[in-house]
Design an enzyme around this catalytic site. Structure first.
Site, PDB file in Angstrom:
ATOM      1  N   TRP A 274     -27.431 -35.040  -9.036  1.00 53.87           N
ATOM      2  CA  TRP A 274     -27.297 -33.895  -9.952  1.00 53.87           C
ATOM      3  C   TRP A 274     -26.807 -32.669  -9.200  1.00 53.87           C
ATOM      4  O   TRP A 274     -25.998 -31.889  -9.709  1.00 53.87           O
ATOM      5  CB  TRP A 274     -28.616 -33.607 -10.668  1.00 53.87           C
ATOM      6  CG  TRP A 274     -29.022 -34.674 -11.623  1.00 53.87           C
ATOM      7  CD1 TRP A 274     -30.163 -35.425 -11.586  1.00 53.87           C
ATOM      8  CD2 TRP A 274     -28.294 -35.148 -12.778  1.00 53.87           C
ATOM      9  NE1 TRP A 274     -30.184 -36.316 -12.625  1.00 53.87           N
ATOM     10  CE2 TRP A 274     -29.053 -36.165 -13.376  1.00 53.87           C
ATOM     11  CE3 TRP A 274     -27.068 -34.792 -13.346  1.00 53.87           C
ATOM     12  CZ2 TRP A 274     -28.638 -36.849 -14.520  1.00 53.87           C
ATOM     13  CZ3 TRP A 274     -26.644 -35.465 -14.481  1.00 53.87           C
ATOM     14  CH2 TRP A 274     -27.424 -36.479 -15.057  1.00 53.87           C
TER      15      TRP A 274
ATOM     16  N   ASP B 137     -32.106 -25.824 -10.420  1.00 55.18           N
ATOM     17  CA  ASP B 137     -32.175 -26.789 -11.518  1.00 55.18           C
ATOM     18  C   ASP B 137     -33.545 -27.446 -11.427  1.00 55.18           C
ATOM     19  O   ASP B 137     -33.805 -28.247 -10.529  1.00 55.18           O
ATOM     20  CB  ASP B 137     -31.044 -27.832 -11.345  1.00 55.18           C
ATOM     21  CG  ASP B 137     -31.210 -29.042 -12.266  1.00 55.18           C
ATOM     22  OD1 ASP B 137     -32.161 -29.082 -13.060  1.00 55.18           O
ATOM     23  OD2 ASP B 137     -30.353 -29.951 -12.160  1.00 55.18           O
TER      24      ASP B 137
ATOM     25  N   LYS C 286     -37.079 -33.960 -19.901  1.00 51.61           N
ATOM     26  CA  LYS C 286     -37.892 -34.561 -18.858  1.00 51.61           C
ATOM     27  C   LYS C 286     -39.370 -34.200 -19.033  1.00 51.61           C
ATOM     28  O   LYS C 286     -40.224 -35.044 -18.879  1.00 51.61           O
ATOM     29  CB  LYS C 286     -37.420 -34.121 -17.466  1.00 51.61           C
ATOM     30  CG  LYS C 286     -35.902 -34.218 -17.261  1.00 51.61           C
ATOM     31  CD  LYS C 286     -35.397 -35.647 -17.175  1.00 51.61           C
ATOM     32  CE  LYS C 286     -33.892 -35.804 -17.373  1.00 51.61           C
ATOM     33  NZ  LYS C 286     -33.027 -35.159 -16.421  1.00 51.61           N
TER      34      LYS C 286
END
Ligand SMILES: *Cc1c(COP(=O)(O)O)cnc(C)c1O
Length: 367
Positions: A104, A174, A198
């Site tokens: 990511w 993030d 999540k």
């Protein structure tokens, strides 16, 4: 196939607290006497405004978000933030330094490179992202507009336990797969963002926590929907926001407050993760590759030495209602995502299964 709910170890979308979904179900067609569903409600109605304001206040309380930060409820998933961050935060040198601790982070750096001068300050890629690199202030360019990190590596399972000191340069994080799982000091960051799927609620919703002095630098040609300043000026109501997802997020925040807030979740998450890592480390068959110091509390990655055995482990787990234990397609092996909503009982069931599988398959006998 399953008579009741399973223990779902999916990385995201992932388990939500059962209480939250039962409450949503009970209010689905008639929200607290309004005579309509939250889904059917105008986003300009006073009922929805109170849902949005309560969600924001509860998140502020949970994370101790100071007043000089805006909290935005946006859409476009996590990936849109890979572009929004550089579009809004490149403002002087158009330089940004990224620490690449997983796929990511790498994608974020590649996207940002479309908009400015991106440098990889450190990376653990060549070692399979098994650790968080040591970085200090000297590793960053003095004139960088921001420094970017990914709090928890959802795919390979390493997490930052001590964020780098970036001095005056804003630190962007993030926190998609780590938000609300352990305490963090928001003051250390210029911007924190997290996709909801999540640890918060339905996919598509993104939460952005941005220090107010970083608003207002997006160039004029920036699409309206990608401009944090405009979203902040309209308190996340510039256009129709993802109303139902915000409502579910609000229920999750309230649920977490009722559970004792982040300190209580962190204590439970540490217990769950410790128990699982200890069982993996004690087994003769399974290994957890991530460096001890950096092991994720949320994304527990492990494997045997044989992909065929991994597959058997995953298949037999599914038959017991322990589902979605396959590792990310680029990582292989297994991954147990144990977010806030995964109960201790789910981790205990997984531990029992790992122990049993280890007994049956180690020592040369192939049961
Ligand atoms: C899941 C995830 C993303 C991507 O989120 P999407 O909503 O699928 O775009 C980004 N960063 C991290 C750390 C993630 O876990």
């Amino acid at each position: 196939m399953f008579e009741s709910r399973v223990y779902n170890f999916s990385a995201g979308p992932s388990m939500l607290p059962l209480d939250v979904m039962e409450q949503a179900a009970s209010e689905m067609t008639n929200y607290r006497g309004c005579g309509m569903s939250v889904m059917e409600m105008s986003h300009r109605s006073s009922d929805f405004e109170s849902i949005l304001r309560a969600a924001e206040q509860d998140l502020r309380d949970l994370m101790h978000i100071p007043r000089n930060y805006s909290v935005l409820f946006l859409q476009g998933g996590g990936t849109l933030q890979f572009a929004m961050v550089p579009l809004n935060l490149f403002r002087k040198s158009f330089k940004a330094d990224y620490v690449v601790t997983g796929t990511w982070a790498k994608k974020a750096a590649e996207e940002a490179a479309k908009f400015g001068d991106v440098r990889i300050a450190a990376s653990s890629e060549k070692d399979g992202y098994r650790y968080i690199p040591d970085v200090t202030a000297e590793d960053f360019r003095k004139d960088a507009d921001y420094i970017y990190v990914t709090g928890n590596n959802t795919v390979f399972g390493a997490r930052w336990t001590a964020y780098p000191d970036t001095g005056e340069i804003p630190l962007v994080c993030d926190l998609s797969s780590g938000i609300l799982s352990e305490e963090i000091d928001v003051n250390r960051f210029g911007l924190i963002w997290a996709g909801a799927q999540k640890n918060i609620g339905p996919a598509g919703l993104v939460i952005v926590i941005i220090r107010k002095d970083l608003l207002g630098f997006a160039p004029p040609e920036t699409p309206t929907m990608l401009n944090y300043q405009i979203m902040a000026d309209h308190a996340s109501l510039y256009n129709t926001p993802p109303t139902y997802s915000i409502y579910i997020a609000g229920l999750t925040f309230r649920h977490l407050i009722d559970q004792g807030g982040i300190p209580a979740m962190e204590a439970l998450n540490r217990k769950k993760a410790d128990m699982l890592y200890r069982c993996i480390d004690d087994s003769s068959l399974f290994t957890a590759p991530v460096a001890l110091r950096d092991r994720s509390l949320m994304s527990v990655v492990f494997k045997t030495s044989d992909p065929a055995l991994d597959k058997r482990f995953i298949d037999q787990a599914r038959e017991r209602g322990l589902v979605n234990l396959a590792g990310h397609r680029i990582a292989g092996g297994m991954r147990a995502s144990i977010y806030n909503a995964m109960p201790m009982e789910g981790v205990e069931a997984l531990v029992r299964y790992i122990e049993e599988f280890d007994r049956n398959h180690s020592g040369g006998t192939n049961a």
